[in-house]
Design an enzyme around this catalytic site. Structure first.
Site, short mmCIF file in Angstrom:
data_model
loop_
_atom_site.label_atom_id
_atom_site.label_comp_id
_atom_site.label_asym_id
_atom_site.label_seq_id
_atom_site.Cartn_x
_atom_site.Cartn_y
_atom_site.Cartn_z
N ASP A 286 0.90 22.06 21.90
CA ASP A 286 2.33 21.98 22.19
C ASP A 286 3.10 23.03 21.38
O ASP A 286 2.83 23.21 20.20
CB ASP A 286 2.87 20.60 21.82
N HIS B 44 3.92 18.64 18.19
CA HIS B 44 4.18 17.79 19.36
C HIS B 44 5.53 17.08 19.32
O HIS B 44 6.31 17.15 20.27
CB HIS B 44 3.07 16.75 19.51
N HIS C 22 -7.74 18.09 23.59
CA HIS C 22 -6.34 17.67 23.53
C HIS C 22 -5.80 17.86 22.11
O HIS C 22 -6.26 17.22 21.18
CB HIS C 22 -6.24 16.21 23.94
#
Length: 250
Positions: free
Chosen positions: A45, A58, A16
């Site tokens: 992201d 992000h 992640h």
């Protein structure tokens, strides 16, 4: 378009934002840490700067993960490159920069990492972000490469991905399973749902899997919970420390 699970998720554990428990999220250091820890896939992201450069970041604002202030969409890439994106995490990472999308894609290819590219547009820049990010990514892919998995909470962004990169797999991100998930899955032609791990039940996972879609769950850092979700039928989980989860799973 049938796509095998091995193409979507080469491993049941996805890093992640890299390995963001061990290095500042969405930086090259974080992706390299994930690779060192044996991750086969990372998530990150992508959004745009004021001058339409695709970056890996992000938040909509700079404060949490850099020493800058204000909205990301108001800063140029040159100005962004002068910010410290690592010191907030640890002095050891002071001087880390917010990377361009090109830099992250190069890093992933150098370390043989599959990627889940999340379209994370700033406010009022949804379609523009999707177009620029996908065009930037397409310049670094050949037909023989493993396609990136494109995901987003934004249905409008996924619609752009469906139209501009139809051969790349897509996943709809959801906090919880929405009532219209079947309709949206058909409209957006997604291959997976990425669901938040908040009261997520085996029945919900089975419901999605029985519809022919894959399921990945975010963000799960407890090995026992990971075992439970995988046993319940989840195909993959996102974890802040993919190396530790992989080790715990054996």
């Amino acid at each position: 378009m049938p796509i095998g699970l091995a193409t979507l998720y080469p491993s049941p554990v996805i890093g992640h934002r890299g390995a963001c428990a061990l290095a500042p999220e969405n930086t090259l250091a974080s992706f390299r840490q994930a690779a060192r820890d044996g991750a086969a896939m990372v998530e990150f992201d992508a959004k745009l700067t004021a001058d339409n450069r695709a970056i890996v970041f992000h938040d909509d604002d700079l404060e949490r993960t850099t020493d800058g202030t204000g909205p990301v969409q108001d800063i140029t890439f040159e100005a962004l490159s002068g910010l410290d994106a690592g010191g907030w995490f640890s002095p050891a990472f002071q001087g880390a920069q917010v990377p361009s999308l090109e830099e992250v894609l190069d890093c992933a290819q150098d370390h043989d990492l599959a990627i889940n590219l999340e379209l994370k547009p700033c406010p009022n820049r949804v379609e523009e972000t999707a177009r620029v990010v996908l065009a930037t990514a397409a310049l670094q892919w050949s037909a023989d490469d493993r396609p990136p998995l494109i995901s987003s909470f934004s249905r409008a962004a996924l619609a752009v991905a469906r139209d501009l990169a139809p051969s790349w797999p897509r996943a709809l991100l959801c906090d919880n399973l929405p009532d219209d998930w079947r309709e949206q899955a058909a409209i957006l032609r997604v291959q997976a749902l990425h669901l938040g791990d908040v009261e997520l039940s085996p029945a919900t996972i089975a419901q999605v899997k029985n519809h022919g879609l894959a399921v990945a769950v975010w963000t799960v850092n407890d090995p026992e919970r990971v075992r439970f979700l995988l046993a319940a039928g989840a195909d993959a989980v996102f974890s802040d420390d993919p190396g530790a989860i992989r080790k715990a799973l054996g």
